[in-house]
Design an enzyme around this catalytic site. Structure first.
Site: not given
Ligand code: FBP
Length: 261
Positions: A142, A172-174, A139
């Site tokens: 953002y 999780a891509k943050v 995900l």
């Protein structure tokens, strides 16, 4: 979902090369890097890369020639021409991703946008279908829009990581929350979800590697990076250096030395 032995995560770590910028940022970004997707698919075939994030069209046209790439199919997106509260529209189904041979699903949700509810509903469908096919879900978490004051404040990034856990993502891509300490708390907030750094605009070679080193020290599992790799003339060598920091815990200063040397 157990991620240790999936294609996009190796020994608990991931290095995803992202190349969805033609849609997300427009051709300008590609003019500063590779307009031709072929060489970027080649970069994505390199040993240190565990996944390659692209939109459906690139996967349809190029992936068949690069079978050793682990495909993270991005199922939604928006353009840089879009104006207003962010909404990332779905442009590919999980079914189609499976047909194309995807190893994982990529999906963006902009929490805080007035379209948040719609995006949560869209994501629900995608996440549940991905589960049916045993596909891990990454995900792009953002928080963005009128209600989000600072997309990269520690609190916002930690909230983004927690949302990924609660919405059912596996990775999780943050954004970078600013410090090792804040990154550690981000990992805690994500619980069992693996946390991955979002690359960002091209910065100094050593500076970016230091950020990668910081997040790895904090317990992130790796990163998804685009411009900081393929906008560099020495993209191959630089990618190798990123791989050393991510997979082998090589300090940034040493890894950059290997690039220059
Ligand atoms: P970069 O490393 O070039 O930022 O790429 C990673 C990425 O997640 C891409 O997948 C995407 O196009 C971009 O960042 C989106 O981030 P933002 O909307 O903040 O530019």
């Amino acid at each position: 979902m157990e991620l240790e032995d999936t294609a996009v995560v190796r020994d608990g770590r991931l290095l995803v090369l992202a190349y969805d910028h033609g849609m997300e940022h427009g051709p300008q970004d590609l003019k500063e890097g590779f307009k031709d997707p072929g060489p970027v698919f080649e970069l994505a075939s390199r040993e240190e890369v565990t996944g390659f994030a692209v939109q459906k069209g690139l996967a349809e046209k190029y992936y068949p020639s690069y079978g050793d790439v682990n495909l993270v199919l991005k199922l939604n997106g928006k353009t840089a021409m879009y104006d207003g509260e962010p909404y990332s529209a779905k442009n590919c189904s999980v079914e189609r991703a499976v047909e194309l041979g995807a190893d994982a699903i990529g999906y963006t949700v902009y929490a805080g946008s007035i379209h948040e509810g719609r995006m949560f509903q869209d994501f629900r469908e995608v996440q549940e279908e991905a589960r049916e096919h045993d596909l891990p879900v990454m995900l792009w978490s953002y928080p963005r829009g009128g209600n989000v004051e600072d997309e990269t404040s520690p609190e916002t990034v930690q909230y983004a990581a927690r949302l990924a856990l609660e919405l059912g993502a596996d990775i999780a891509k943050v954004k970078y929350p600013g410090s090792v300490e804040a990154a550690k708390e981000t990992v805690e907030m994500a619980g069992e979800v693996k946390v991955s750094l979002s690359g960002g605009a091209k910065s100094g070679g050593q500076e970016f590697l230091e950020t990668v080193e910081n997040v790895m020290e904090a317990g992130f599992s790796g990163l998804a990076v685009g411009r900081n790799v393929w906008q560099r003339e020495d993209a191959r060598d630089y990618l190798k250096a990123v791989g050393e920091v991510v997979h082998e815990d090589v300090p940034a200063a040493e890894a950059i030395g290997n690039v220059e040397g």
